[in-house]
Write a protein that holds these residues in place. Structure first.
Motif, PDB file in Angstrom:
ATOM      1  N   HIS A   1      -9.833   6.218  -6.426  1.00 15.17           N
ATOM      2  CA  HIS A   1      -9.209   6.257  -5.223  1.00 15.17           C
ATOM      3  C   HIS A   1      -7.900   5.607  -5.186  1.00 15.17           C
ATOM      4  CE1 HIS A   1      -8.647   5.858  -0.680  1.00 15.17           C
ATOM      5  NE2 HIS A   1      -8.022   6.896  -0.900  1.00 15.17           N
ATOM      6  N   TYR A   2      -6.607   6.376  -5.276  1.00 14.72           N
ATOM      7  CA  TYR A   2      -5.389   5.551  -5.490  1.00 14.72           C
ATOM      8  C   TYR A   2      -4.407   5.669  -4.123  1.00 14.72           C
ATOM      9  CZ  TYR A   2      -0.364   4.863  -6.811  1.00 14.72           C
ATOM     10  OH  TYR A   2       0.908   4.687  -6.939  1.00 14.72           O
ATOM     11  N   THR A   3      -3.836   4.717  -3.618  1.00 14.86           N
ATOM     12  CA  THR A   3      -2.954   4.854  -2.455  1.00 14.86           C
ATOM     13  C   THR A   3      -1.641   3.961  -2.810  1.00 14.86           C
ATOM     14  OG1 THR A   3      -4.070   2.655  -1.615  1.00 14.86           O
ATOM     15  CG2 THR A   3      -4.864   4.971  -0.665  1.00 14.86           C
TER      16      THR A   3
ATOM     17  N   HIS B   1       1.535   7.885  -0.486  1.00 13.20           N
ATOM     18  CA  HIS B   1       0.856   8.966  -1.394  1.00 13.20           C
ATOM     19  C   HIS B   1      -0.453   8.339  -1.658  1.00 13.20           C
ATOM     20  CE1 HIS B   1       0.637  11.971  -4.463  1.00 13.20           C
ATOM     21  NE2 HIS B   1      -0.026  10.909  -5.357  1.00 13.20           N
ATOM     22  N   GLU B   2      -1.445   9.267  -1.782  1.00 15.21           N
ATOM     23  CA  GLU B   2      -3.089   9.090  -1.915  1.00 15.21           C
ATOM     24  C   GLU B   2      -3.786  10.191  -2.570  1.00 15.21           C
ATOM     25  OE1 GLU B   2      -6.480   8.010   1.436  1.00 15.21           O
ATOM     26  OE2 GLU B   2      -5.015   9.230   1.899  1.00 15.21           O
ATOM     27  N   PHE B   3      -4.507   9.941  -3.383  1.00 17.90           N
ATOM     28  CA  PHE B   3      -5.572  10.886  -3.922  1.00 17.90           C
ATOM     29  C   PHE B   3      -6.923  10.313  -4.228  1.00 17.90           C
ATOM     30  CE2 PHE B   3      -3.451   9.261  -7.793  1.00 17.90           C
ATOM     31  CZ  PHE B   3      -4.352   9.271  -8.708  1.00 17.90           C
ATOM     32  N   THR B   4      -7.681  11.293  -4.409  1.00 16.48           N
ATOM     33  CA  THR B   4      -9.121  10.702  -4.842  1.00 16.48           C
ATOM     34  C   THR B   4      -9.498  11.619  -6.153  1.00 16.48           C
ATOM     35  OG1 THR B   4      -9.822   9.962  -2.820  1.00 16.48           O
ATOM     36  CG2 THR B   4     -11.679  10.549  -4.347  1.00 16.48           C
ATOM     37  N   LEU B   5      -9.953  11.281  -7.044  1.00 16.29           N
ATOM     38  CA  LEU B   5     -10.445  11.776  -8.080  1.00 16.29           C
ATOM     39  C   LEU B   5     -11.928  11.378  -8.386  1.00 16.29           C
ATOM     40  CD1 LEU B   5      -9.115  12.299 -11.489  1.00 16.29           C
ATOM     41  CD2 LEU B   5     -11.409  11.231 -11.731  1.00 16.29           C
ATOM     42  N   THR B   6     -12.780  12.488  -8.622  1.00 20.88           N
ATOM     43  CA  THR B   6     -14.362  12.355  -8.922  1.00 20.88           C
ATOM     44  C   THR B   6     -14.486  13.061 -10.253  1.00 20.88           C
ATOM     45  OG1 THR B   6     -15.046  14.259  -7.418  1.00 20.88           O
ATOM     46  CG2 THR B   6     -15.056  11.848  -6.350  1.00 20.88           C
ATOM     47  N   ALA B   7     -15.707  12.459 -10.947  1.00 23.42           N
ATOM     48  CA  ALA B   7     -15.865  13.117 -12.055  1.00 23.42           C
ATOM     49  C   ALA B   7     -17.408  12.864 -12.297  1.00 23.42           C
ATOM     50  CB  ALA B   7     -15.169  12.625 -13.386  1.00 23.42           C
TER      51      ALA B   7
ATOM     52  N   PHE C   1     -10.326  16.898  -7.610  1.00 21.17           N
ATOM     53  CA  PHE C   1      -9.103  16.128  -7.252  1.00 21.17           C
ATOM     54  C   PHE C   1      -8.730  16.475  -5.763  1.00 21.17           C
ATOM     55  CE2 PHE C   1      -4.792  14.817  -7.182  1.00 21.17           C
ATOM     56  CZ  PHE C   1      -4.795  13.589  -8.248  1.00 21.17           C
ATOM     57  N   THR C   2      -8.824  15.652  -5.017  1.00 23.00           N
ATOM     58  CA  THR C   2      -8.329  16.007  -3.606  1.00 23.00           C
ATOM     59  C   THR C   2      -6.969  15.103  -3.148  1.00 23.00           C
ATOM     60  OG1 THR C   2     -10.061  14.276  -2.714  1.00 23.00           O
ATOM     61  CG2 THR C   2     -10.268  16.711  -2.768  1.00 23.00           C
ATOM     62  N   ARG C   3      -6.020  15.381  -2.731  1.00 24.80           N
ATOM     63  CA  ARG C   3      -4.807  14.627  -2.372  1.00 24.80           C
ATOM     64  C   ARG C   3      -4.917  14.428  -0.617  1.00 24.80           C
ATOM     65  NH1 ARG C   3      -2.160  17.562  -4.803  1.00 24.80           N
ATOM     66  NH2 ARG C   3      -1.878  16.238  -6.807  1.00 24.80           N
ATOM     67  N   GLY C   4      -4.439  13.382   0.030  1.00 20.77           N
ATOM     68  CA  GLY C   4      -4.309  12.883   1.161  1.00 20.77           C
ATOM     69  C   GLY C   4      -2.594  13.085   1.260  1.00 20.77           C
ATOM     70  N   LYS C   5      -1.776  11.953   1.347  1.00 20.05           N
ATOM     71  CA  LYS C   5      -0.377  12.097   1.409  1.00 20.05           C
ATOM     72  C   LYS C   5       0.065  12.465   0.164  1.00 20.05           C
ATOM     73  CE  LYS C   5       3.340  10.815   3.837  1.00 20.05           C
ATOM     74  NZ  LYS C   5       3.770  11.331   5.155  1.00 20.05           N
ATOM     75  N   ASP C   6       0.911  13.524   0.041  1.00 16.89           N
ATOM     76  CA  ASP C   6       1.360  14.043  -1.127  1.00 16.89           C
ATOM     77  C   ASP C   6       2.570  13.628  -1.604  1.00 16.89           C
ATOM     78  OD1 ASP C   6       1.720  17.667  -2.267  1.00 16.89           O
ATOM     79  OD2 ASP C   6       1.299  15.603  -3.289  1.00 16.89           O
ATOM     80  N   CYS C   7       3.646  13.681  -1.258  1.00 15.31           N
ATOM     81  CA  CYS C   7       4.970  13.600  -1.693  1.00 15.31           C
ATOM     82  C   CYS C   7       5.308  14.284  -2.917  1.00 15.31           C
ATOM     83  CB  CYS C   7       5.155  11.801  -2.028  1.00 15.31           C
ATOM     84  SG  CYS C   7       4.972  11.012  -0.693  1.00 15.31           S
ATOM     85  N   ALA C   8       4.612  15.368  -3.379  1.00 19.51           N
ATOM     86  CA  ALA C   8       4.915  16.135  -4.385  1.00 19.51           C
ATOM     87  C   ALA C   8       4.880  15.307  -5.761  1.00 19.51           C
ATOM     88  CB  ALA C   8       5.953  16.972  -4.102  1.00 19.51           C
ATOM     89  N   TRP C   9       4.128  14.339  -6.026  1.00 23.80           N
ATOM     90  CA  TRP C   9       4.212  13.659  -7.211  1.00 23.80           C
ATOM     91  C   TRP C   9       3.473  14.233  -8.366  1.00 23.80           C
ATOM     92  CZ3 TRP C   9       3.275   7.572  -6.173  1.00 23.80           C
ATOM     93  CH2 TRP C   9       4.333   7.165  -5.137  1.00 23.80           C
ATOM     94  N   SER C  10       3.633  13.957  -9.329  1.00 26.95           N
ATOM     95  CA  SER C  10       2.734  14.402 -10.789  1.00 26.95           C
ATOM     96  C   SER C  10       2.000  13.404 -10.992  1.00 26.95           C
ATOM     97  CB  SER C  10       3.712  14.771 -12.076  1.00 26.95           C
ATOM     98  OG  SER C  10       4.752  15.891 -11.682  1.00 26.95           O
ATOM     99  N   ASP C  11       0.632  13.459 -10.467  1.00 21.97           N
ATOM    100  CA  ASP C  11      -0.231  12.459 -10.578  1.00 21.97           C
ATOM    101  C   ASP C  11      -1.472  12.863 -11.245  1.00 21.97           C
ATOM    102  OD1 ASP C  11      -1.227  14.128  -8.383  1.00 21.97           O
ATOM    103  OD2 ASP C  11      -0.980  12.960  -6.948  1.00 21.97           O
TER     104      ASP C  11
END
Length: 326
Positions: free
Chosen positions: A193-195, A205-211, A235-245
């Motif tokens: 989980h990145y913020t 910006h925020e996203f959560t990755l699970t595997a 992969f789920t995104r909270g705040k986006d900002c259209a980043w390549s993440d």
């Protein structure tokens, strides 16, 4: 009339989650397809389905996820969705007028109840699959898929899991005033989980990755034994900002473990190069919320030691190391 339509849409959404989720549990593994498989293939299918359900239950048990149904072109799947993502999505729908504010508590309550019901059904499904596996393994004379004990070691020389493994690396290296990583790594799942916040504290910006991954970590392998890893993630995104993440959880190996087959392949890449997931938005602009790979690997015929594992990056990985026993 507009309010009626919105309430109708809400009802359809909730009902769809319930029906899809129920179908997902009762149809896995498909009885008709399973009847055409060999006993060994049926056991593998049961193990893969059980590993997937246990991965979902692990996320549900954290209290941070709802488990809902998602239907594709020809499949029905259960998908873990962070509660924060649900709240953000519902808030957006209220803002643009797709949901009445008064309906929000009903929607959240319905999703929670359906997610709880799905968890109960998944636990029962895991128990049923366990019993089905015991009966099938007994009839086929096949050893169960639980870790191999001393009395079940392969005859002669074999690979044995070294003491102290699996080894888990979980380093949150981006913790700073503006960036933070909250992660969890285990022998069956990974969460990242990145913020990113501005200096004023506002979320940028925020996203959560699970595997999740199954088929790894047996206590012993025979020389040249094949094993299958079901690697899947979301992969789920909270705040986006259209980043390549985009990020790529991947299967890695060392000193002889080989990837011999990966499905599905990506373009004309080799199976070993496709033994990973592509999750998130990459430089090509494509957004990939989910991905899945079935990876077949083979142990060396002999040697001193060998290793394999799953990683998101060098700071988030789990490794299994084996030694040669004569």
């Amino acid at each position: 009339m507009m309010g009626t339509c919105r309430r109708s849409g809400l009802t359809q959404l909730v009902c769809a989650c319930c029906v899809v989720a129920a179908l997902s549990i009762t149809c896995a593994p498909p009885c008709a397809a399973q009847a055409e498989l060999t006993p060994e293939e049926q056991l593998q299918l049961i193990d893969e389905t059980t590993a997937h359900l246990q991965w979902l239950l692990g996320l549900y048990d954290t209290g941070e996820y709802y488990i809902i149904g998602q239907s594709g072109l020809a499949t029905i799947a259960l998908v873990p969705v962070p509660k924060e993502h649900i709240i953000t999505t519902v808030s957006t729908l209220v803002y643009i007028g797709q949901i009445e504010p008064a309906d929000v508590p009903k929607l959240i309550d319905a999703l929670k109840r359906f997610s709880d019901q799905v968890a109960v059904a998944m636990r029962q499904r895991v128990a049923d699959l366990g019993e089905q596996r015991r009966q099938l393994a007994g009839g086929a004379g096949t050893a169960p898929a639980t870790p191999t004990t001393d009395g079940q070691r392969p005859q002669g020389a074999h690979w044995q899991l070294k003491p102290g493994f699996p080894k888990i690396t979980n380093l949150n290296t981006s913790n700073s005033q503006t960036e933070a990583v909250d992660s969890n790594v285990s022998g069956t799942t990974m969460m990242y989980h990145y913020t990113k916040r501005g200096y004023a504290g506002n979320l940028e910006h925020e996203f959560t990755l699970t595997a999740g991954y199954g088929g790894l970590g047996k206590q012993a392998y025979a020389p040249g034994e094949e094993f299958v890893i079901e690697l899947e993630g979301s992969f789920t995104r909270g705040k986006d900002c259209a980043w390549s993440d985009g990020k790529c959880p991947f299967f890695y190996s060392d000193t002889g473990v080989r990837v011999v087959k990966t499905e599905p392949l990506v373009g004309d890449r080799r199976p070993a190069d496709c033994a990973q997931l592509w999750l998130g938005r990459f430089t090509d602009g494509k957004d990939r919320p989910t991905d899945h790979r079935s990876i077949t690997a083979v142990m060396p015929e002999h040697g001193d030691k060998c290793e394999y594992g799953i990683a998101i990056d060098p700071n988030h990985r789990v490794a299994w190391e084996y030694e040669w026993v004569k």
